[in-house]
Design a protein around this motif. Structure first.
Motif, PDB file in Angstrom:
ATOM      1  N   UNK B  26       0.821  -1.216   0.000  1.00 17.69           N
ATOM      2  CA  UNK B  26       0.000   0.000   0.000  1.00 17.69           C
ATOM      3  C   UNK B  26       0.858   1.271   0.000  1.00 17.69           C
ATOM      4  N   UNK B  27       2.073   1.182   0.527  1.00 18.67           N
ATOM      5  CA  UNK B  27       2.903   2.382   0.582  1.00 18.67           C
ATOM      6  C   UNK B  27       3.428   2.778  -0.791  1.00 18.67           C
ATOM      7  N   UNK B  31       1.639   4.640  -6.842  1.00 21.59           N
ATOM      8  CA  UNK B  31       3.020   5.052  -6.601  1.00 21.59           C
ATOM      9  C   UNK B  31       3.212   6.497  -6.158  1.00 21.59           C
ATOM     10  N   UNK B  32       2.355   7.036  -5.367  1.00 21.14           N
ATOM     11  CA  UNK B  32       2.542   8.397  -4.891  1.00 21.14           C
ATOM     12  C   UNK B  32       1.264   8.829  -4.227  1.00 21.14           C
ATOM     13  N   UNK B  33       1.304   9.977  -3.574  1.00 22.43           N
ATOM     14  CA  UNK B  33       0.093  10.471  -2.916  1.00 22.43           C
ATOM     15  C   UNK B  33      -0.554  11.539  -3.794  1.00 22.43           C
ATOM     16  N   UNK B  34      -1.880  11.534  -3.839  1.00 16.09           N
ATOM     17  CA  UNK B  34      -2.556  12.645  -4.518  1.00 16.09           C
ATOM     18  C   UNK B  34      -2.519  13.869  -3.605  1.00 16.09           C
ATOM     19  N   UNK B  35      -2.876  15.015  -4.164  1.00 17.85           N
ATOM     20  CA  UNK B  35      -2.917  16.247  -3.345  1.00 17.85           C
ATOM     21  C   UNK B  35      -3.762  16.023  -2.103  1.00 17.85           C
ATOM     22  N   UNK B 423       0.227  -0.475 -13.676  1.00 13.33           N
ATOM     23  CA  UNK B 423      -0.304   0.817 -13.249  1.00 13.33           C
ATOM     24  C   UNK B 423       0.784   1.717 -12.662  1.00 13.33           C
ATOM     25  N   UNK B 424       1.615   1.211 -11.719  1.00 14.14           N
ATOM     26  CA  UNK B 424       2.645   2.089 -11.170  1.00 14.14           C
ATOM     27  C   UNK B 424       3.609   2.589 -12.243  1.00 14.14           C
ATOM     28  N   UNK B 425       3.861   1.756 -13.262  1.00 11.50           N
ATOM     29  CA  UNK B 425       4.800   2.162 -14.310  1.00 11.50           C
ATOM     30  C   UNK B 425       4.179   3.198 -15.222  1.00 11.50           C
ATOM     31  N   UNK B 432       1.635  11.397  -9.163  1.00 13.11           N
ATOM     32  CA  UNK B 432       2.639  12.322  -8.637  1.00 13.11           C
ATOM     33  C   UNK B 432       3.767  11.574  -7.953  1.00 13.11           C
ATOM     34  N   UNK B 433       4.271  10.557  -8.671  1.00 14.78           N
ATOM     35  CA  UNK B 433       5.129   9.575  -8.039  1.00 14.78           C
ATOM     36  C   UNK B 433       6.463  10.110  -7.526  1.00 14.78           C
TER      37      UNK B 433
END
Lengths: 553, 557
Positions: B26-27, B31-35, B423-425, B432-433
C-alpha cells in the motif's frame, strides 16, 4: 380470417405514419445521391438495357462495385422501379422505403406471435415506425434495411410454422434471401439459426401439434424435399464465401487487422522485468490482447451514448444531435428489459437471441458502433421497448393513466419533431457532402458545356465520381461496358474508374488550368486557383460552392 | 452448527483476502500520494501536534485546504493511525483500507439480513472483496470510500432498527457522519433516507416514536451539514456543476444559421434550446453507469480511477451482472422481503445521481455508492450459477466449477498484474510519483547548506503540501505562514514556506539569483540551458517509471 381480426385501426394509423416518415420528400432528402446508390441504379439500368452489369458480366449474383463484391439481390429489386420511374433517385430509394414500411407492419405480427399481447404488438410497431434508426435507413439505397425486412418476415414465418409446417420452409427461404441482400446476415443468420435450434430443441423433438411425433419424423419426405431446395439455393452463397474476393474485404475491415493491441502486448511484456517468462506470456498474448478488443466492439452496440445520445459516428449514417432511438425510449428499454424478466412468454428467448446475435457481424470490424451493419438490432430493441411501454402503462395507476399517456405522447412528439427538424433542415445544411450533393446539378451543366471541349477533368474529391456521372447522364451502358477499367485497390480496399469517354476523374493541380488548352475542369473550390476563368458553379444547400467549372479562355 | 462454523471460517477467509488485496504494497502502489491524500495526512498530523488544521482552525469540521473546503471526518479517522505509525503513506491510507474491508463484512450481513441465506451472503462478499471497482477506491485515501461504508452502515442499522428501535440512533449517526465525510453524501443521504422512509412506511407507522426519532435525527443532521458547508462553498460548486456548462457559442451559431433562425427566437429555444441539450447530457451521464461497455471494457477516463486497459469490473462479471439482476428481480415477488429488495434496486438506481450532476462525463468516485449494489448483482449471479450447476450430476459439476473457477482466476490474475505491475509504471505521473524523492533530497540539501532562495515548480500542483508532508514540517511553524493564494473560484495553493517559493520556474527570470536551488520539470529546466550556463549545475534528475523526466534539481552558484 384471423389475421384480419388482429389488424386494428391503430396498426393502420401507425403504418400510415411510418409511410409518411419514410416517403415524404424521398427524392431530395437525403440531399444528394451517394456512390453506392448510384452504383445500384446504374447497374440495374445496365441490366435492363443490356442484360449485363457495368463491367459486362451477365446477370451477376454479386456485383463488383468499386473493387468490392456486393450481394446482388437488391439490384434486381430495383429493376422494375427503374423501368417505371426511369433512372432516378426515387427509383433507387423507393424499394428500401417500401420494405421499411413493410417491416413496421411485420414487427406487429412478430411481437404478437411472441407475446400474444395487443398493446405490446402495437407499441413495438409504434417504436419502430418513429425510430430514427429505422427511418434513416429506410430512406436511401440501404440494402441492409431490406435484409432486415426479410429477417423479420422469416421470424414471423418461424412462429407460424409451429402450427403449419410449410411455413418453416418459407421462413428459411426468407432468411436465405436476406443473405443474398447484404453481407452481415451471412454471418448473423447461420448463428441465429443454430441458436434457435438449441433454444427450441424441445419443440423440435416432440411437436405438440403432431400427436407426439417429432416434427421431422412425421413429415420426412416433405422435410427432405424442402431441405434439398434450400441447400441448393445456398450453393452460390458458399461459392462466394470461398471465392477469396469476399475474404479480402473482410480482412481489411476486421478488428484483427488493427495493430494497436499487438503493439500493446509487446509494450506490456516489456514492462515486466522478465518479458519472456512463461507467466508473462500467459498473461499478455494475442488472446488476452484481442478478445477484450472484440468484446469492446460488440458492447459498443449496447452503449447508451450510441443508442440514445449521439448515434453512429459516420455522418452518412446519422443526423446531427439525435441517437439511434429517442431519449424517452431509454426508459421504455429499461422497463422492457425488466418486463421481460417477469413475462411468462416462453418465446422471449427468441427476441433475446436476436438481440445478442445482431451485432456480431458488426463487432468483427474495427469501426464500431456501426448502425448499418448492426441494423437487425432495431427489431429486438423496438420489441423490447414495446414491452416496456406496455408495462409502464399497465403499471400506472388507473387515475393517472391518461395523464401519463399524454406525457409520453408529448415527449415522443417533441423528440420526433426535433428529429425531423434535424433531418430536413440541419442535415442538408450541415452534412450535404456526406451524400455527395451536387452531381444532379453538375451533370446537366456538364452536358451543356462539354461540346466545346475535347477533354473534361472532374475532381475525385467526392467518392466515386464516375458512377454518379454515369447515373445522371444515363450514359449508354453498351457504350460504357467496353471502357470500364477499375484501378487497383487502395489502402481501404477500394478501386475506382479513372476515365471513360472524354472524362478524367482525378485531383486538379494548382497551375494546371492555365497551361492546358481545350479542357474543361470541374473541381472543388480549393482546387480551382483564384485567378482562373470561372464558367459556372454549383452551390450546396448552405450556399457554398461544391463544384466550380473552369478552363482557359 | 457445523455449517455455521464453516460459513464463519469462509467469511473470515474472504475478509482476510480483502484486507490483503487492499493493504499489499500500500505504501508504494499507487506510486505516490494525490494532493488530497497528502492534505488529509498532514492535517491529521497538524491536529495531533497543535489541535488545529494547517491554517490553525481548532478541530475543524471542514478543511479549508486548497480553498475547496473538504469535509473533515477522514482526518479524524486518520489521527490514531498517524499517531501510532507516524506521518507516512501507510498511515494516510489505512482508514480507507479498513473501511473498504469493513464493507465486505457489511455486504455479508446485509444479504443475510434480507435473504437469510449465508451462501448468497458469502458469494456477494467474495465478489466485493475482489472487485476491481472496490479495490481501486479502497486503497488510496478517498473520502468517498469511507462515505460509502458509512452509508451502508446507516442503511443496515435502519433495517435493524425496524426490529429494535434503538438502532435508529446509530443509523442517524452514521448517515450524519457520511455527510461530514464526503460532498456527494449531501445529495445521496437525503435521497436514500427519503427512500427508506417511503419503502418502510408501514413498519415505521407501527411506532410513532420511531418515526419521530428518525425524522428528527435526519433533519438535524441535514441542517448541520448544510449550515456548515454553506460557507465558502458556492463558487466552487457552481464551477464543478454540470449546469454551469453550455454548448459552445460556435455550435449554437452553426445550428441557428442552418435553421435560419435567430438564437433568441422562441422556436429556436424550443427545438434546439439549451434545455434539451442539458437533458441529453443528463441522460448520457446517468445511463453511462449502466453501460456494459463502460463497466466491463472502458472504465473511468480519469487515470487515477482506473488501471491500464481494463474496465471497472471483471470481464466474467458481464453474465453474472445480468443473471444477478434477473435473480433479484424475480426474488422481489416474495412478499416478505419485497421492500428490502426494492431497497436494493433503489440503491442501484440512486447511486449514480451525485455523479450525474458533476461536469465530468464519468466520475466513478462520485458514483462510488454503486460499488455495493454492483457487487450484490455479481454475487447473486454467481450464487445462482452455482445453484444451477448443483442440480447436475457430479461429473458435470466438477467440469462446470473448474471452468468457472479457471475463468475467474485468470481474470483476477490479469487484473492484479495490471494493478501492481503496469499501473505504477504507466500512471506514475498521474499519481505524482516523484514528489517524495525530490522533496526529501531537497530537504537534505537544505540541511547541509544555507541557500538564499529555493524555487520549486508548481507544475504538478500543490507542491507545498508534499513539502510539509514528507519533511514533517512542524505545523505550529506553518500555521503562521499559511496564506492561500486563490485567484479564481477553482482551487488555490500556498506559494511560500520560509525561503521556498512554489511557482513556475522560468530561467530568464531567475538570472539574478545566487546561491539558490531550482527544482523544475524537463521543460522548465532544459538540459541545453543548464549545460551552456556557467553558474547552473544539475544536481540530480528524477524519472517516472516510464522513463519520462519528472524533476531536475539545479543549483545556482
Amino acid at each position: 380470417m384471423k389475421i384480419v381480426k388482429k389488424i386494428n385501426i391503430w396498426l393502420v394509423i401507425i403504418v400510415i405514419l411510418a409511410s409518411i416518415l419514410r416517403l415524404y420528400g424521398l427524392t431530395n432528402y437525403p440531399t444528394g445521391l451517394n456512390a453506392d446508390e448510384a452504383s445500384i441504379g446504374y447497374n440495374a439500368y445496365s441490366l435492363i438495357q443490356t442484360g449485363k452489369d457495368e463491367y459486362g458480366t451477365p446477370w451477376p449474383l454479386s456485383f463488383k462495385s468499386f473493387g468490392d463484391y456486393k450481394p446482388g439481390l437488391y439490384f434486381y429489386f430495383v429493376i422494375p422501379f427503374i423501368k417505371v420511374l426511369g433512372l432516378t433517385e426515387l427509383a433507387v430509394r423507393l424499394p428500401v422505403a417500401l420494405f421499411g414500411i413493410g417491416t413496421v407492419a411485420l414487427i406487429y405480427f412478430l411481437a404478437w406471435e411472441i407475446f400474444e399481447d395487443k398493446a405490446t404488438a402495437i407499441f413495438s410497431a409504434l417504436v419502430l415506425a418513429i425510430s430514427p434508426w429505422s427511418i434513416h435507413f429506410s430512406r436511401g439505397g440501404w440494402e441492409t434495411n431490406v435484409a432486415v425486412f426479410f429477417i423479420t418476415l422469416a421470424s414471423v414465418f418461424l412462429f407460424k410454422s409451429f402450427k403449419k409446417k410449410i411455413y418453416l420452409f418459407w421462413g428459411l427461404l426468407a432468411f436465405l434471401i436476406s443473405m443474398y441482400l447484404y453481407q452481415s446476415p451471412r454471418l448473423i443468420i447461420p448463428i441465429f439459426i443454430l441458436a434457435l435450434l438449441l433454444l427450441y430443441k424441445d419443440e423440435l423433438k416432440i411437436s405438440n401439434f403432431n400427436q407426439g411425433k417429432s416434427l421431422i419424423k412425421s413429415n420426412f419426405k416433405l422435410v427432405l424435399v424442402y431441405l434439398i431446395i434450400l441447400i441448393i439455393l445456398t450453393f452460390p452463397l458458399l461459392a462466394q464465401f470461398t471465392g477469396g474476393t469476399g475474404q479480402a474485404r473482410f480482412l481489411g475491415l476486421s478488428f484483427l487487422g488493427d495493430l494497436g493491441p499487438k503493439n500493446r502486448i509487446n509494450e506490456l511484456r516489456g514492462e515486466h522485468s522478465n518479458p519472456n517468462s512463461i507467466v508473462v506470456q500467459l498473461i499478455h498474448n494475442k488472446i488476452t490482447g484481442y478478445a477484450p478488443v472484440w468484446l469492446g466492439h460488440y458492447l459498443d452496440h449496447f452503449a447508451p451514448s450510441f443508442l440514445f445520445i449521439t448515434g453512429d459516428q459516420i455522418i452518412r449514417d446519422k443526423v446531427p444531435e439525435v441517437g439511434q432511438f429517442f431519449l424517452t425510449e431509454s426508459i421504455f428499454l429499461i422497463f422492457g428489459l425488466i418486463g421481460l424478466i417477469n413475462n411468462g412468454s416462453k418465446n422471449k428467448k427468441f427476441i433475446l437471441a436476436l438481440l445478442m446475435v445482431s451485432p456480431l457481424a458488426s463487432s468483427l470490424t474495427f469501426q464500431t458502433p456501426n448502425a448499418v451493419r448492426s441494423l437487425p438490432l432495431v427489431i429486438p430493441f423496438s420489441i423490447i421497448m414495446g414491452v416496456g411501454l406496455a408495462k409502464i402503462i399497465k403499471l400506472s395507476p388507473e387515475k393517472t393513466r391518461s395523464a401519463l399517456i399524454l406525457l409520453i405522447l408529448v415527449s415522443l412528439g417533441f423528440e420526433l419533431i426535433h428529429y425531423l427538424v434535424s433531418y430536413y433542415i440541419l442535415y442538408p445544411n450541415l452534412n450535404s457532402q456526406a451524400w455527395e450533393y451536387g452531381f444532379a446539378q453538375m451533370v446537366p451543366k456538364l452536358e451543356k458545356y462539354q461540346g466545346q471541349f475535347s477533354k473534361v477533368v472532374i475532381t475525385d474529391r467526392y467518392d466515386q465520381p464516375y458512377i454518379l456521372v454515369l447515373f445522371y447522364e444515363k450514359y449508354d451502358p453498351i457504350k460504357y461496358q467496353p471502357q470500364s477499367k477499375l484501378t487497383k485497390r487502395d489502402k481501404f480496399n477500394f478501386g475506382t474508374v479513372r476515365s471513360f469517354d472524354k472524362y478524367e476523374f482525378r485531383s486538379i493541380s494548382p497551375n494546371e488550368i492555365q497551361n492546358t488548352k481545350s479542357t474543361l475542369f470541374i473541381g472543388t473550390k480549393d482546387e480551382i486557383s483564384p485567378g482562373s476563368h470561372i464558367i459556372d458553379q454549383v452551390l450546396d444547400p448552405a450556399g457554398n460552392p461544391t463544384f466550380v467549372f473552369s478552363s482557359t479562355i | 452448527m457445523k455449517k455455521i462454523n464453516q460459513t464463519i471460517i469462509l467469511l473470515l477467509l474472504i475478509i482476510l483476502l480483502s484486507f490483503g488485496l487492499r493493504i499489499w504494497q500500500i505504501s508504494s502502489v499507487p506510486p505516490g500520494l494525490t494532493w488530497d491524500e497528502a492534505t488529509l495526512g498532514y492535517n491529521a498530523y497538524s491536529i495531533i501536534k497543535t489541535g488545529g488544521d494547517e491554517y490553525g482552525s481548532l478541530l475543524p469540521l471542514t478543511l479549508k485546504s486548497f480553498g475547496d473546503y473538504k469535509p473533515a471526518v477522514y482526518v479524524y479517522l486518520d489521527i490514531p493511525f498517524v499517531y501510532i505509525l507516524g506521518l507516512n503513506e501507510l498511515a494516510v491510507r489505512l482508514p480507507s483500507v479498513v473501511m473498504g474491508t469493513l464493507l465486505v463484512l457489511l455486504i455479508y450481513l446485509f444479504m443475510v439480513e434480507i435473504f437469510n441465506n449465508r451462501l448468497l451472503g458469502l458469494s456477494c462478499s467474495l465478489m466485493l472483496s475482489i472487485s476491481p471497482f472496490a479495490v481501486q477506491f479502497s486503497r488510496p485515501a478517498f473520502e468517498s470510500n469511507v462515505a460509502v461504508t458509512l452509508n451502508i452502515l446507516g442503511i443496515l442499522f435502519f433495517i435493524k432498527g425496524l426490529k429494535k428501535n434503538k438502532w435508529f440512533i446509530l443509523s442517524a449517526i452514521f448517515f450524519s457522519l457520511s455527510i461530514f465525510t464526503y460532498q456527494a453524501s449531501r445529495l445521496f443521504v437525503p435521497m436514500i433516507l427519503l427512500s427508506l422512509v417511503i419503502l418502510f412506511w408501514k413498519y415505521l407507522m407501527i411506532n410513532k416514536f420511531t418515526v419521530m426519532t428518525v425524522l428528527i435525527l435526519a433533519v438535524v443532521a441535514l441542517i448541520n451539514g448544510y449550515l456548515i458547508f454553506g460557507a465558502g462553498q458556492g463558487g466552487r460548486l457552481s464551477t464543478m456543476n454540470y449546469f454551469a456548462y453550455t454548448r459552445s457559442s460556435g455550435t449554437v451559431k452553426q445550428l441557428s444559421k442552418a435553421l435560419g433562425e435567430n438564437v433568441k427566437d422562441l422556436k429556436f429555444q424550443i427545438i434546439e434550446g439549451e434545455w434539451f441539450s442539458y437533458i441529453r447530457g443528463l441522460f448520457e451521464r446517468y445511463l453511462i453507469y449502466f453501460s456494459p461497455k463502460m463497466l466491463f471494457v472502458d472504465g473511468d477516463y480519469n487515470l487515477r480511477d482506473r488501471v491500464p486497459d481494463l474496465g471497472t469490473l471483471y470481464y466474467f462479471s458481464l453474465p453474472l451482472f445480468f443473471l444477478g439482476f434477473i435473480y433479484l428481480w424475480k426474488a422481489k415477488s416474495d412478499q416478505k422481503i419485497n421492500s428490502f429488495i426494492k431497497l436494493f434496486f433503489v440503491l442501484l438506481f440512486l447511486a449514480p445521481i451525485p455523479a450525474v450532476l458533476s461536469r465530468d462525463l464519468i466520475t466513478e468516485i462520485r458514483a462510488l455508492n454503486l460499488v455495493f449494489p454492483l457487487a450484490i448483482l455479481e454475487g447473486a449471479g454467481l450464487f445462482w450459477l452455482i445453484k444451477y450447476l448443483l442440480k447436475y450430476k457430479s461429473r458435470y459439476l466438477y467440469v462446470g466449477f473448474s471452468i468457472i473457477g479457471f475463468i475467474m482466476m485468470a481474470n483476477v490474475v490479469i487484473y492484479l498484474d495490471r494493478y501492481f505491475v503496469h499501473m505504477p509504471k504507466e500512471y506514475g505521473q498521474d499519481w505524482l510519483a516523484r514528489y517524495k524523492n525530490v522533496v526529501l533530497d531537497m530537504n537534505s540539501l537544505v540541511k547541509n547548506h544555507q541557500y538564499n532562495e529555493i524555487i520549486f515548480t508548481d507544475y504538478y500542483g500543490q507542491p507545498y503540501i508534499y513539502y510539509l508532508f514528507y519533511t514533517l514540517y512542524p505545523p505550529q511553524n506553518f500555521q503562521s505562514q499559511a496564506i492561500l493564494d486563490q485567484p479564481t473560484v477553482d482551487v488555490g495553493t500556498v506559494r511560500r514556506i520560509d525561503n521556498i517559493f512554489f511557482k513556475h520556474v522560468y530561467l530568464p527570470d531567475n538570472r539574478g539569483l545566487k546561491n539558490s536551488l531550482l527544482i523544475g520539470t524537463e521543460m522548465e529546466l532544459p538540459l541545453s540551458d543548464i549545460q551552456t550556463s556557467q553558474n547552473l549545475k544539475l544536481i540530480k534528475e528524477y524519472k517516472f517509471a516510464d522513463g519520462q523526466v519528472a524533476f531536475r534539481i539545479v543549483r545556482v552558484e
